[in-house]
Write a protein that holds these residues in place. Sequence first.
Motif, PDB file in Angstrom:
ATOM      1  N   ALA A 100      -0.144   2.567 -11.548  1.00 44.13           N
ATOM      2  CA  ALA A 100       0.094   1.855 -10.289  1.00 44.13           C
ATOM      3  C   ALA A 100       0.375   2.844  -9.162  1.00 44.13           C
ATOM      4  O   ALA A 100      -0.122   2.679  -8.037  1.00 44.13           O
ATOM      5  CB  ALA A 100       1.251   0.876 -10.454  1.00 44.13           C
ATOM      6  N   LEU A 101       1.181   3.872  -9.448  1.00 44.01           N
ATOM      7  CA  LEU A 101       1.466   4.885  -8.432  1.00 44.01           C
ATOM      8  C   LEU A 101       0.200   5.629  -8.033  1.00 44.01           C
ATOM      9  O   LEU A 101      -0.047   5.866  -6.842  1.00 44.01           O
ATOM     10  CB  LEU A 101       2.521   5.869  -8.937  1.00 44.01           C
ATOM     11  N   ALA A 102      -0.608   6.018  -9.003  1.00 38.41           N
ATOM     12  CA  ALA A 102      -1.855   6.744  -8.711  1.00 38.41           C
ATOM     13  C   ALA A 102      -2.804   5.866  -7.893  1.00 38.41           C
ATOM     14  O   ALA A 102      -3.414   6.334  -6.924  1.00 38.41           O
ATOM     15  CB  ALA A 102      -2.511   7.185 -10.009  1.00 38.41           C
ATOM     16  N   LEU A 103      -2.919   4.626  -8.259  1.00 38.83           N
ATOM     17  CA  LEU A 103      -3.789   3.717  -7.535  1.00 38.83           C
ATOM     18  C   LEU A 103      -3.282   3.501  -6.109  1.00 38.83           C
ATOM     19  O   LEU A 103      -4.062   3.517  -5.149  1.00 38.83           O
ATOM     20  CB  LEU A 103      -3.896   2.376  -8.271  1.00 38.83           C
ATOM     21  N   GLY A 104      -1.974   3.342  -5.951  1.00 35.68           N
ATOM     22  CA  GLY A 104      -1.391   3.189  -4.608  1.00 35.68           C
ATOM     23  C   GLY A 104      -1.626   4.412  -3.749  1.00 35.68           C
ATOM     24  O   GLY A 104      -1.941   4.310  -2.562  1.00 35.68           O
ATOM     25  N   TRP A 105      -1.457   5.602  -4.331  1.00 39.49           N
ATOM     26  CA  TRP A 105      -1.693   6.847  -3.594  1.00 39.49           C
ATOM     27  C   TRP A 105      -3.148   6.946  -3.145  1.00 39.49           C
ATOM     28  O   TRP A 105      -3.438   7.271  -2.001  1.00 39.49           O
ATOM     29  CB  TRP A 105      -1.319   8.038  -4.490  1.00 39.49           C
ATOM     30  N   LEU A 106      -4.097   6.585  -4.061  1.00 40.40           N
ATOM     31  CA  LEU A 106      -5.530   6.666  -3.754  1.00 40.40           C
ATOM     32  C   LEU A 106      -5.897   5.674  -2.645  1.00 40.40           C
ATOM     33  O   LEU A 106      -6.602   6.046  -1.697  1.00 40.40           O
ATOM     34  CB  LEU A 106      -6.353   6.380  -5.018  1.00 40.40           C
ATOM     35  N   VAL A 107      -5.404   4.493  -2.712  1.00 42.49           N
ATOM     36  CA  VAL A 107      -5.691   3.498  -1.676  1.00 42.49           C
ATOM     37  C   VAL A 107      -5.098   3.951  -0.343  1.00 42.49           C
ATOM     38  O   VAL A 107      -5.720   3.814   0.708  1.00 42.49           O
ATOM     39  CB  VAL A 107      -5.166   2.101  -2.102  1.00 42.49           C
ATOM     40  N   GLY A 108      -3.898   4.497  -0.383  1.00 43.16           N
ATOM     41  CA  GLY A 108      -3.276   5.006   0.837  1.00 43.16           C
ATOM     42  C   GLY A 108      -4.075   6.124   1.480  1.00 43.16           C
ATOM     43  O   GLY A 108      -4.220   6.195   2.686  1.00 43.16           O
ATOM     44  N   ARG A 109      -4.585   7.033   0.662  1.00 42.77           N
ATOM     45  CA  ARG A 109      -5.392   8.159   1.175  1.00 42.77           C
ATOM     46  C   ARG A 109      -6.694   7.660   1.794  1.00 42.77           C
ATOM     47  O   ARG A 109      -7.113   8.137   2.843  1.00 42.77           O
ATOM     48  CB  ARG A 109      -5.708   9.146   0.060  1.00 42.77           C
ATOM     49  N   LEU A 110      -7.330   6.687   1.104  1.00 40.77           N
ATOM     50  CA  LEU A 110      -8.592   6.180   1.619  1.00 40.77           C
ATOM     51  C   LEU A 110      -8.370   5.395   2.912  1.00 40.77           C
ATOM     52  O   LEU A 110      -9.172   5.484   3.840  1.00 40.77           O
ATOM     53  CB  LEU A 110      -9.273   5.257   0.580  1.00 40.77           C
ATOM     54  N   GLY A 111      -7.269   4.690   3.006  1.00 42.82           N
ATOM     55  CA  GLY A 111      -6.954   3.939   4.215  1.00 42.82           C
ATOM     56  C   GLY A 111      -6.546   4.835   5.363  1.00 42.82           C
ATOM     57  O   GLY A 111      -6.771   4.503   6.534  1.00 42.82           O
ATOM     58  N   ALA A 112      -5.953   5.984   5.077  1.00 40.46           N
ATOM     59  CA  ALA A 112      -5.484   6.879   6.130  1.00 40.46           C
ATOM     60  C   ALA A 112      -6.638   7.599   6.813  1.00 40.46           C
ATOM     61  O   ALA A 112      -6.529   8.023   7.941  1.00 40.46           O
ATOM     62  CB  ALA A 112      -4.504   7.901   5.540  1.00 40.46           C
ATOM     63  N   ARG A 113      -7.740   7.751   6.149  1.00 42.49           N
ATOM     64  CA  ARG A 113      -8.899   8.471   6.713  1.00 42.49           C
ATOM     65  C   ARG A 113      -9.602   7.649   7.789  1.00 42.49           C
ATOM     66  O   ARG A 113     -10.368   8.173   8.549  1.00 42.49           O
ATOM     67  CB  ARG A 113      -9.896   8.807   5.628  1.00 42.49           C
TER      68      ARG A 113
END
Length: 114
Positions: A100-113
């Motif tokens: 869940a943490l890894a998925l949240g981090w990945l979604v956050g990174r993709l959204g920040a771009r």
Amino acid sequence: MHNGSTSTFSAADGPVQRGVHQVGESLHSTIDRVSAPAHGAVHRASASAHQAVDRLAGGVAAAAGQVDRRLGRVRDTPEQLLACARGYVAARPLKAVAAALALGWLVGRLGARR
């Protein structure tokens, strides 16, 4: 098939009346002879139409049964997935939290771009 509704004639009737009566009876007999095959054809066509409707109704009922079964599976799928996820989290809580943490981090990174 003739209903016999023509008037009967008596011996006192004249030859013209007897002739008219005979012509009428002959016409009724001819109509009955000509219409008999049509009645049979109509009966056969009606029976064929009923059989076709019965076959069609049977096919539609079978298809409706399949649709109902598939709809039931589609409705059950989210519940099954949720139950499976609950089972996975209960069996492997640390892996589930890490995922869940890894998925949240990945979604956050993709959204920040963006």
